[in-house]
Design a protein around this motif. Structure first.
Motif, mmCIF file in Angstrom:
data_model
loop_
_atom_site.group_PDB
_atom_site.id
_atom_site.type_symbol
_atom_site.label_atom_id
_atom_site.label_comp_id
_atom_site.label_asym_id
_atom_site.label_seq_id
_atom_site.Cartn_x
_atom_site.Cartn_y
_atom_site.Cartn_z
ATOM 1 N N THR A 45 20.352 63.334 11.386
ATOM 2 C CA THR A 45 20.383 62.023 10.751
ATOM 3 C C THR A 45 20.979 62.126 9.352
ATOM 4 O OG1 THR A 45 18.423 61.400 11.995
ATOM 5 C CG2 THR A 45 18.967 60.028 10.105
ATOM 6 N N ASN A 46 21.834 61.184 9.022
ATOM 7 C CA ASN A 46 22.530 61.091 7.737
ATOM 8 C C ASN A 46 23.528 62.227 7.498
ATOM 9 O OD1 ASN A 46 21.171 58.717 7.055
ATOM 10 N ND2 ASN A 46 19.483 59.855 6.154
ATOM 11 N N PHE A 47 23.806 63.014 8.519
ATOM 12 C CA PHE A 47 24.786 64.096 8.372
ATOM 13 C C PHE A 47 25.872 63.999 9.433
ATOM 14 C CE2 PHE A 47 26.326 68.487 8.856
ATOM 15 C CZ PHE A 47 26.794 68.687 7.575
ATOM 16 N N GLY A 48 25.490 64.148 10.721
ATOM 17 C CA GLY A 48 26.489 64.059 11.775
ATOM 18 C C GLY A 48 25.975 64.566 13.100
ATOM 19 N N VAL A 49 26.909 64.680 14.046
ATOM 20 C CA VAL A 49 26.575 65.092 15.408
ATOM 21 C C VAL A 49 27.446 66.276 15.806
ATOM 22 C CG1 VAL A 49 26.490 64.373 17.828
ATOM 23 C CG2 VAL A 49 26.007 62.717 16.020
ATOM 24 N N PHE A 50 26.809 67.333 16.275
ATOM 25 C CA PHE A 50 27.502 68.478 16.848
ATOM 26 C C PHE A 50 27.453 68.303 18.361
ATOM 27 C CE2 PHE A 50 25.864 70.034 12.823
ATOM 28 C CZ PHE A 50 26.934 70.733 12.300
ATOM 29 N N ALA A 51 28.602 68.411 19.031
ATOM 30 C CA ALA A 51 28.647 68.216 20.474
ATOM 31 C C ALA A 51 29.652 69.184 21.094
ATOM 32 C CB ALA A 51 29.039 66.781 20.803
ATOM 33 N N VAL A 52 29.591 69.295 22.415
ATOM 34 C CA VAL A 52 30.518 70.129 23.167
ATOM 35 C C VAL A 52 31.454 69.218 23.949
ATOM 36 C CG1 VAL A 52 30.742 71.896 24.950
ATOM 37 C CG2 VAL A 52 28.809 71.960 23.377
ATOM 38 N N SER A 53 32.738 69.538 23.904
ATOM 39 C CA SER A 53 33.731 68.768 24.634
ATOM 40 C C SER A 53 34.446 69.695 25.611
ATOM 41 C CB SER A 53 34.732 68.175 23.642
ATOM 42 O OG SER A 53 35.739 67.459 24.310
ATOM 43 N N ALA A 74 38.507 75.017 28.685
ATOM 44 C CA ALA A 74 37.525 75.604 27.774
ATOM 45 C C ALA A 74 36.569 74.534 27.257
ATOM 46 C CB ALA A 74 38.232 76.266 26.596
ATOM 47 N N LYS A 75 35.422 75.001 26.817
ATOM 48 C CA LYS A 75 34.487 74.141 26.109
ATOM 49 C C LYS A 75 34.748 74.360 24.624
ATOM 50 C CE LYS A 75 30.881 74.388 29.588
ATOM 51 N NZ LYS A 75 29.503 74.804 29.871
ATOM 52 N N VAL A 76 34.864 73.260 23.879
ATOM 53 C CA VAL A 76 35.153 73.363 22.455
ATOM 54 C C VAL A 76 34.114 72.578 21.650
ATOM 55 C CG1 VAL A 76 37.621 73.779 22.692
ATOM 56 C CG2 VAL A 76 36.809 71.460 22.607
ATOM 57 N N PRO A 77 33.723 73.096 20.489
ATOM 58 C CA PRO A 77 32.762 72.387 19.658
ATOM 59 C C PRO A 77 33.434 71.226 18.933
ATOM 60 C CG PRO A 77 33.411 74.418 18.583
ATOM 61 C CD PRO A 77 34.073 74.409 19.935
ATOM 62 N N LYS A 78 32.692 70.154 18.771
ATOM 63 C CA LYS A 78 33.165 68.964 18.050
ATOM 64 C C LYS A 78 32.106 68.579 17.030
ATOM 65 C CE LYS A 78 36.775 67.999 20.695
ATOM 66 N NZ LYS A 78 38.129 67.782 20.285
ATOM 67 N N PHE A 79 32.563 68.025 15.919
ATOM 68 C CA PHE A 79 31.643 67.508 14.909
ATOM 69 C C PHE A 79 32.093 66.107 14.531
ATOM 70 C CE2 PHE A 79 30.515 66.723 10.434
ATOM 71 C CZ PHE A 79 29.130 66.757 10.568
ATOM 72 N N PRO A 84 26.720 58.245 6.161
ATOM 73 C CA PRO A 84 26.328 58.684 4.823
ATOM 74 C C PRO A 84 27.160 59.876 4.319
ATOM 75 C CG PRO A 84 24.388 58.242 6.114
ATOM 76 C CD PRO A 84 25.552 58.180 7.053
ATOM 77 N N LEU A 85 27.526 60.789 5.207
ATOM 78 C CA LEU A 85 28.352 61.920 4.809
ATOM 79 C C LEU A 85 29.754 61.436 4.426
ATOM 80 C CD1 LEU A 85 28.933 64.921 4.429
ATOM 81 C CD2 LEU A 85 29.371 65.077 6.885
ATOM 82 N N LYS A 86 30.337 60.554 5.236
ATOM 83 C CA LYS A 86 31.662 59.998 4.916
ATOM 84 C C LYS A 86 31.630 59.270 3.582
ATOM 85 C CE LYS A 86 32.861 59.019 9.697
ATOM 86 N NZ LYS A 86 33.184 57.929 10.631
ATOM 87 N N ASP A 87 30.578 58.467 3.374
ATOM 88 C CA ASP A 87 30.460 57.709 2.132
ATOM 89 C C ASP A 87 30.316 58.638 0.937
ATOM 90 O OD1 ASP A 87 30.643 55.396 3.622
ATOM 91 O OD2 ASP A 87 28.491 54.948 3.529
ATOM 92 N N ALA A 88 29.556 59.725 1.092
ATOM 93 C CA ALA A 88 29.364 60.677 -0.007
ATOM 94 C C ALA A 88 30.693 61.346 -0.394
ATOM 95 C CB ALA A 88 28.339 61.734 0.383
ATOM 96 N N LEU A 89 31.532 61.597 0.588
ATOM 97 C CA LEU A 89 32.813 62.244 0.318
ATOM 98 C C LEU A 89 33.817 61.291 -0.317
ATOM 99 C CD1 LEU A 89 33.226 64.347 3.573
ATOM 100 C CD2 LEU A 89 32.484 65.135 1.317
ATOM 101 N N ASN A 90 33.636 60.010 -0.090
ATOM 102 C CA ASN A 90 34.582 59.025 -0.589
ATOM 103 C C ASN A 90 34.047 58.180 -1.734
ATOM 104 O OD1 ASN A 90 36.861 59.457 1.260
ATOM 105 N ND2 ASN A 90 35.365 58.907 2.822
#
Length: 91
Positions: A45-53, A74-79, A84-90
């Motif tokens: 929460t408030n950071f992001g999602v790690f997933a497999v594609s 192949a299976k590749v990691p996605k983030f 909130p993370l996008k807003d903090a960076l911008n």
């Protein structure tokens, strides 16, 4: 930032020893990897999602010889960063 620097910052912020903070960081990464190996998403929460594609098999070219090659599926990691993370960076 390297993992050791991250562990040092965690130690400073949480008043843990450097050794305990390094263990906590390692355990966090191991838990994320294990969940992704099991096919689960990791939502922080408030950071992001790690997933497999799944990346399908595809055709490519060998840059040296120009010959056609098959690139394996192949299976590749996605983030996906959270808002909130996008807003903090911008900000």
């Amino acid at each position: 930032m390297k993992k050791a620097e991250l562990a040092a910052q965690v130690a400073e912020t949480t008043d843990l020893s450097a050794k305990d903070a390094a263990k906590a960081v390692d355990a966090t990464f191991a838990a994320i990897v294990k969940a992704m190996q099991d096919g689960d998403e990791v939502r922080i929460t408030n950071f992001g999602v790690f997933a497999v594609s799944e990346r399908p098999e595809s055709q490519g070219r060998d840059p040296r010889s120009g010959a056609a090659i098959t690139i394996k599926a192949a299976k590749v990691p996605k983030f996906r960063p959270g808002k909130p993370l996008k807003d903090a960076l911008n900000a």
